[in-house]
Design an enzyme around this catalytic site. Sequence first.
Site, short mmCIF file in Angstrom:
data_model
loop_
_atom_site.label_atom_id
_atom_site.label_comp_id
_atom_site.label_asym_id
_atom_site.label_seq_id
_atom_site.Cartn_x
_atom_site.Cartn_y
_atom_site.Cartn_z
CG ASP A 102 -11.88 -6.89 6.77
OD1 ASP A 102 -12.07 -6.42 7.22
OD2 ASP A 102 -12.35 -6.02 5.29
CG ASP B 28 -1.32 -20.36 0.17
OD1 ASP B 28 -0.89 -19.93 1.39
OD2 ASP B 28 -1.31 -20.60 -0.98
CG ASP C 261 -6.89 -4.92 4.46
OD1 ASP C 261 -7.78 -4.49 4.45
OD2 ASP C 261 -6.45 -3.53 2.80
CE LYS D 25 1.55 -17.92 -2.04
NZ LYS D 25 0.48 -18.73 -1.84
CE1 TYR E 284 -3.09 -2.73 -0.20
CE2 TYR E 284 -3.69 -2.77 2.48
CZ TYR E 284 -3.88 -2.87 1.35
OH TYR E 284 -4.66 -4.35 0.89
#
Length: 360
Positions: A255, A227, A251, A195, A146
């Site tokens: 959620d 994942d 992020d 990852k 970001y």
Amino acid sequence: MDFNIAVIPGDGIGPEIIREARKVLDAVGAKYGHSFSYTEVLMGGVSIDATGVPLTDEALQTAKNSDSVLLGAVGGDVGKTSWYDLAPNLRPEAGLLAIRKGLNLFANIRPAILFNELKSACPLREDIIGDGFDFVVMRELTGGLYFGDRCTREVDGLRTATDTLVYNENEIARIARKAFEIARKRRKKVCSVDKANVLDSSRLWRQVTKEVAEEYPDVELTDMLVDNCAMQIVKDPRQFDVILTENMFGDILSDEASMVTGSIGMLASASLGESKLGLYEPSHGSAPDIAGQNKANPIATILSAAMMLRYSFELDKEADIVEAAVKEVLKKGYRTIDIMSPDKSLVGCDRMGDLIADEI
Ligand code: NAD
């Protein structure tokens, strides 16, 4: 004690939920002899309307001068307001990125707690939930995708977009330390999520996290690919204590963690840096679909205020009291519409705030 809080109501349901959190803080102040003074700060769409930018330098300075910042939410309905016709750095959410960066808040903590009273709202099977779960997602906030360079240009006649994901070892080490310190106050387990099978930034993340872990021999460190983590949160959320991860993975995972607890309206968050000053806000957005209708659940904001009492003001007893008051009101059967179930009493945003303040 006296505390000066910068409050940022923001957009949508922001002003409604902030009003209820202030009510609860005032009840705490009256009971324990603290004085909370509030300085209102404009941010988001309301700031764009008033000043042309989502966060002015003066607004940021007011936040910096405060003991802590309590934020509602910013943003509007994309497509319905002119805020989104502006360049990305002038849109409401740019205010969020700017204040996090300006206050040097690099660690975001989101608790995912399944309240016993709301078990029926949890979308997971009873055998998965067991006697409930309680973990936190710690997300790096000021680096990664970001904040990296980005551009859209034509390459070989095709519109091509590039985003860059950058982390240096210091950025990783400082958030890893925060995670280990929080874990020490909990069940002493950190699961670092990356990852590393694909990304260089993840391989460095894994390496540095392991180095930092040597300073905390009493805390267990495990690694998990993002994942797999997304699957494990719904398959076996009880295995987690502190999930530590970078900005974009955090992020998304936070959620997901919100949803397994039943309602986004219940989830608090804290953003911390090196100093005591923190930014406290609900995990949800400005919910423009229900703004101004007295339907918003103020509990996430009230629990964020409780985190402020605990992390910024070191008022642990007062934070415990707020959390207990929330549990008690839920136990008595009061619900806002997002957590409503049969046989419970439906209340609006303001009444929920009154009930929790009265309980204190
Ligand atoms: P949202 O979280 O605002 O809403 C998602 C859904 O959850 C909506 O149906 C909403 O009504 C409901 N909801 C959210 N909070 C609730 C509450 N306290 N009580 C009851 N119901 C609640 O997410 P969105 O719709 O994707 O985004 C709306 C706006 O908020 C966008 O402009 C987005 O950019 C912004 N946003 C801001 C923040 C922030 O300020 N930190 C975070 C996320 C989204």
